[in-house]
Design a protein around this motif. Structure first.
Motif, PDB file in Angstrom:
ATOM      1  N   THR A  62      33.473 -51.325   5.639  1.00 41.87           N
ATOM      2  CA  THR A  62      32.648 -51.241   4.436  1.00 41.87           C
ATOM      3  C   THR A  62      32.118 -52.603   4.006  1.00 41.87           C
ATOM      4  N   ALA A  63      32.978 -53.611   4.075  1.00 47.27           N
ATOM      5  CA  ALA A  63      32.653 -54.831   3.330  1.00 47.27           C
ATOM      6  C   ALA A  63      32.448 -56.084   4.167  1.00 47.27           C
ATOM      7  N   ALA A  64      32.709 -56.057   5.459  1.00 45.69           N
ATOM      8  CA  ALA A  64      32.560 -57.287   6.241  1.00 45.69           C
ATOM      9  C   ALA A  64      31.613 -57.053   7.406  1.00 45.69           C
ATOM     10  N   LYS A  65      30.703 -58.003   7.572  1.00 49.25           N
ATOM     11  CA  LYS A  65      29.691 -57.841   8.613  1.00 49.25           C
ATOM     12  C   LYS A  65      30.082 -58.636   9.859  1.00 49.25           C
ATOM     13  N   PRO A  66      30.132 -57.975  11.027  1.00 46.16           N
ATOM     14  CA  PRO A  66      30.453 -58.722  12.243  1.00 46.16           C
ATOM     15  C   PRO A  66      29.307 -59.676  12.609  1.00 46.16           C
ATOM     16  N   PRO A  67      29.577 -60.710  13.430  1.00 48.09           N
ATOM     17  CA  PRO A  67      30.851 -61.030  14.074  1.00 48.09           C
ATOM     18  C   PRO A  67      31.895 -61.525  13.071  1.00 48.09           C
ATOM     19  N   ARG A 114      42.228 -56.101  18.747  1.00 50.77           N
ATOM     20  CA  ARG A 114      42.377 -55.338  19.981  1.00 50.77           C
ATOM     21  C   ARG A 114      41.520 -54.077  19.932  1.00 50.77           C
ATOM     22  N   GLU A 115      41.464 -53.457  18.757  1.00 48.46           N
ATOM     23  CA  GLU A 115      40.741 -52.192  18.625  1.00 48.46           C
ATOM     24  C   GLU A 115      39.224 -52.353  18.667  1.00 48.46           C
ATOM     25  N   MET A 116      38.717 -53.489  18.152  1.00 46.83           N
ATOM     26  CA  MET A 116      37.254 -53.634  18.142  1.00 46.83           C
ATOM     27  C   MET A 116      36.829 -55.013  18.647  1.00 46.83           C
ATOM     28  N   PRO A 117      37.098 -55.264  19.919  1.00 42.60           N
ATOM     29  CA  PRO A 117      36.859 -56.611  20.469  1.00 42.60           C
ATOM     30  C   PRO A 117      35.406 -57.067  20.359  1.00 42.60           C
ATOM     31  N   ASP A 118      34.463 -56.124  20.407  1.00 40.51           N
ATOM     32  CA  ASP A 118      33.059 -56.559  20.382  1.00 40.51           C
ATOM     33  C   ASP A 118      32.613 -57.005  18.998  1.00 40.51           C
ATOM     34  N   LYS A 119      33.422 -56.727  17.967  1.00 39.38           N
ATOM     35  CA  LYS A 119      33.032 -57.161  16.629  1.00 39.38           C
ATOM     36  C   LYS A 119      33.758 -58.436  16.202  1.00 39.38           C
ATOM     37  N   PRO A 169      39.130 -64.776  21.900  1.00 36.48           N
ATOM     38  CA  PRO A 169      39.550 -66.177  21.756  1.00 36.48           C
ATOM     39  C   PRO A 169      40.539 -66.302  20.585  1.00 36.48           C
ATOM     40  N   THR A 170      41.709 -66.824  20.877  1.00 33.20           N
ATOM     41  CA  THR A 170      42.777 -66.807  19.872  1.00 33.20           C
ATOM     42  C   THR A 170      43.336 -68.205  19.622  1.00 33.20           C
ATOM     43  N   LEU A 171      43.520 -68.502  18.362  1.00 35.36           N
ATOM     44  CA  LEU A 171      44.089 -69.786  17.948  1.00 35.36           C
ATOM     45  C   LEU A 171      45.352 -69.518  17.139  1.00 35.36           C
TER      46      LEU A 171
END
Lengths: 372, 402
Positions: free
Chosen positions: A203-208, A226-231, A313-315
């Motif tokens: 609802t409230a956050a726009k990808p990326p 994990r569920e929405m890697p493309d976003k 990519p994870t930090l």
């Protein structure tokens, strides 16, 4: 919208203030030989330092129920206890909200104190009748989603949000059953939390998106990544890792939670003073059914597989003095994620967002820059 | 004496101020002579640049060279409070570097020469005048006895703390200003403990109490510059530079004390007076002064080198304008106002820091954050007063009136 504000007990401001100052602000032996009154030049005399300032502001907020907005934190208002009392009275008259129950008062105040800094509040309907409460700032992409540690309110990201304002969009939700989010279900489990946060994000956050988790909030952040890697552009894990022995870890957490002092000591490099209000907050959180529900069943199981199959990519950002999550746990988690980086913060405990917010932002920005 | 030489501009001193000025002028086609007393490369204190220095370096195409030398990248400043009970970090407005000055100053001087400036190792003894107007300089080349004469249209004083034109009575008298009692004692160390990651490459300041502080500045992957700043009378009481450094390294701040044991001290302890001063006037017919040659302020925020570079760039515009239209007054006075705006802003920022450290820390994280980050990058010369400066000036004048 739930009604949230009633009248805080007012009391005699000057009396309370002078009593507090004499009890709490005089730290050195030579200072203790004096008695502060309304006209003592506390600023000039060096009685107000960065630590006493924080405890004074916390006292004013939680006990007197008055928020001093950033723009009023000026030397002229802190010359004496008298000038401070004048400011507080003025702020009370101008109708700053106050509340009766100390714990809820402190919680709401911690959220409302951010409003003058341009951080908006928002209610997001999720899962039928529940409402996720979130703090929000607008700005360019990527949008940052900040997930608090278990039991922490959205306002635990306050310092980060203030610095981020004007630079990126960000959304910091309260988990169901925490902060001031509302749910009919008293004890939503981990799966319900993930679902609700996903709905709120949709609802409230726009990808990326840049997903940032604090402590156990990192479980949810990793799950959503994990569920929405493309976003998701990047995942940032703070104060969390791969707990090798979840039952033992849970036992340790339960033991620590039994004593607020030990918990603060383990969680912070520089623990905040355990005031009455903080103690109330602590008991309030521990008493919430959602607290245990999060760590049981699916939440408990998620701990051992939280960092598997992540293609984002994870930090990892970890306080070197974190007494809740060990350095080994952080390294083990990072080893599970291809290409993950770890940044260690000196003189920082379990909550980088609270103890080193600017440093946290610095490392996240550096990381994002390498992705462009 | 041989036939008289002429340059458009003679610059006294080949440090960062003189070299940047020379490079800008030479690039624009002016003939420039730098007279530098020392044999470069030479040691100098003042290792930390602020954000605006990176802008000047980038304009000269020197950024890659800065990284090639492995000068540590400075992304911010960490301030560790009294007793290490608190800390805060202020990001730089724009990434910059901490440098080994011997090398850095050489890079800038080479840049000036590459762009066409002439440099001679020489001592300046005096100026030539025509009435009020300065028209040249008298100098002695290193290794020679006889004095030479060079004529020019402008003499620029970039002699640093020597403030040569003031001493030669061309510029005004040098007057001490607000923070006039501090002395710095310092050295370089190999193997000191740094914070992990790139955070550890930043400038660290350790605060103890008013006018008692220390710097910890990484200048290479394994060397840091460490300095203790104390009121002069305290250095005396402690028994001199060496003893004062030992005392400060242990006592200024527990977090500093933790960093030094077991590391190798690379040179003897040096001492420098941090006596702030200002020269007024510092522009006139046929002359002007740049950087420390006209003003020096409390080095706590590392403004010195960057201010000199920014002033040099501005001075080059003023000089070129005066060469073109034959009149010094308007462009030089504009240059003077530029310097005064920047220096006043820096002084006020520093006064506020010393007077109200608690509020400085609080506000640098609050609504004044952006303004303070800009000011700390040496972006302090704007004609528009920032909100931060307005608030700080108000608080300072209230305090002065009380």
């Amino acid at each position: 919208m739930p009604s949230e504000m009633n009248e805080c007990s007012n009391g005699d401001i000057t009396f309370e203030l002078v009593r507090f100052a004499n009890r709490e602000l005089l730290s050195t032996a030579s200072q203790r030989t004096i008695t502060l009154d309304l006209d003592t030049p506390v600023l000039e005399m060096g009685i107000l330092d960065s630590l006493s300032m924080v405890s004074l502001l916390t006292f004013v907020q939680t006990t007197l129920g008055v928020v001093i907005p950033d723009e009023k934190v000026l030397p002229e208002n802190f010359e004496t206890l008298g000038t401070l009392a004048d400011l507080i009275t003025q702020l009370q008259l101008s109708g700053r909200p106050v509340h009766e129950g100390v714990a809820e008062c402190a919680l709401l105040q911690s959220i409302r104190i951010l409003e003058p800094a341009g951080i908006r509040r928002r209610w997001l309907p999720v899962d039928g009748d529940a409402q996720i409460h979130a703090l929000e700032i607008s700005g360019p992409a990527p949008g940052w989603v900040l997930l608090p540690g278990l039991g922490n309110p959205s306002s635990s990201w306050g310092a980060v949000l203030k610095s981020l304002r004007g630079q990126n969009a960000a959304l910091a939700p309260d988990f169901l059953g925490f902060g001031v989010s509302r749910s009919e279900r008293l004890a939503p489990d981990y799966t319900a939390q993930v679902r609700a946060i996903r709905e709120a994000i949709d609802t409230a956050a726009k990808p990326p998106l840049v997903l940032v988790g604090s402590s156990a909030g990192s479980l949810v952040a990793a799950e959503i990544a994990r569920e929405m890697p493309d976003k998701v552009k990047a995942l940032v894990i703070t104060g969390f890792g791969l707990v090798e022995d979840p039952p033992a870890w849970r036992t340790m957490l339960t033991r620590l939670s039994g004593s607020p002092e030990s918990f603060l000591k383990a969680a912070y490099y520089r623990p905040p003073r355990l005031t009455e209000a903080l103690l109330d907050l602590f008991h309030d959180v521990m008493g919430r059914p959602a607290y245990n529900a999060f760590l049981e069943g699916p939440g408990f199981e998620a701990m051992s597989s939280a960092f598997d199959h992540l293609q984002i990519p994870t930090l990892f950002i970890a306080g070197r003095e974190d007494g809740i999550i060990s350095a080994e746990a952080v390294s083990a988690a990072a080893a599970r994620v291809p290409g993950a980086r770890i940044e260690w913060l000196a003189r920082c405990g379990h909550f980088p967002a609270a103890e080193q917010p600017e440093e946290l932002l610095y490392y996240i920005r550096r990381f994002l820059a390498t992705l462009n | 004496m041989t036939s008289q030489e002429f340059f458009d501009v003679v610059i006294i001193g080949g440090g960062p101020g003189g070299s940047v000025l020379a490079a800008c002028l030479a690039q624009a086609g002016a003939s420039v002579l730098i007279l530098e007393m020392a044999s470069f490369p030479r040691y100098h204190i003042g290792e930390s640049l602020t954000g605006m220095a990176a802008v000047v370096l980038e304009d000269f195409g020197l950024s890659a060279e800065m990284d090639r030398r492995q000068f540590p990248r400075k992304d911010g400043v960490k301030v560790i409070g009294k007793g290490a009970d608190s800390e805060f970090w202020v990001p730089v407005f724009r990434p910059t570097w901490q440098v080994r000055r011997a090398e850095f100053d050489q890079i800038l001087l080479d840049n000036a020469i590459r762009r066409g400036a002439t440099c001679r190792q020489a001592r300046v003894n005096g100026v030539l005048r025509d009435g009020e107007t300065v028209t040249g300089a008298l100098y002695t080349l290193d290794g020679e006895q006889n004095q030479r004469e060079v004529r020019c249209r402008v003499v620029a004083d970039a002699s640093g703390q020597a403030a040569l034109l003031s001493r030669l009575d061309v510029a005004g008298t040098l007057r001490r200003t607000e923070f006039d009692k501090q002395v710095a004692v310092f050295s370089q160390f190999r193997g000191a403990r740094r914070d992990p990651g790139t955070m550890g490459d930043n400038t660290f300041l350790f605060y103890s109490e008013t006018y008692h502080w220390a710097w910890f500045i990484p200048v290479s992957p394994d060397v840091v510059s460490v300095g203790i700043v104390l009121p002069g009378e305290e250095i005396k009481r402690l028994g001199g530079a060496e003893a004062a450094f030992r005392w400060g390294a242990e006592r200024i701040n527990p977090d500093l004390a933790w960093r030094l044991p077991g590391c190798e001290q690379m040179e003897p302890i040096r001492a420098a007076a941090n006596y702030s001063y200002a020269v007024d006037p510092f522009v006139g017919p046929g002359w002007l002064a740049v950087g420390d040659a006209h003003q020096f302020i409390d080095p706590i925020f590392s403004f010195g080198v960057t201010f000199a570079m920014l002033e040099a760039r501005e001075a080059s515009r003023a000089i070129l304008a005066s060469l073109t239209n034959g009149d010094w007054r308007e462009p030089f006075e504009e240059y003077r106002d530029f310097c005064v705006r920047g220096q006043t802003a820096a002084l006020d920022l520093i006064s506020y820091f010393w007077k109200f450290p608690v509020f400085f820390g609080y506000q640098s994280r609050g609504e004044l954050r952006k303004d303070i980050i800009r000011l700390l990058s040496s972006d302090a010369h704007s004609k528009i007063e920032s909100r931060a400066l307005t608030q700080m000036r108000k608080a300072l004048s209230r305090a002065a009136a009380a």
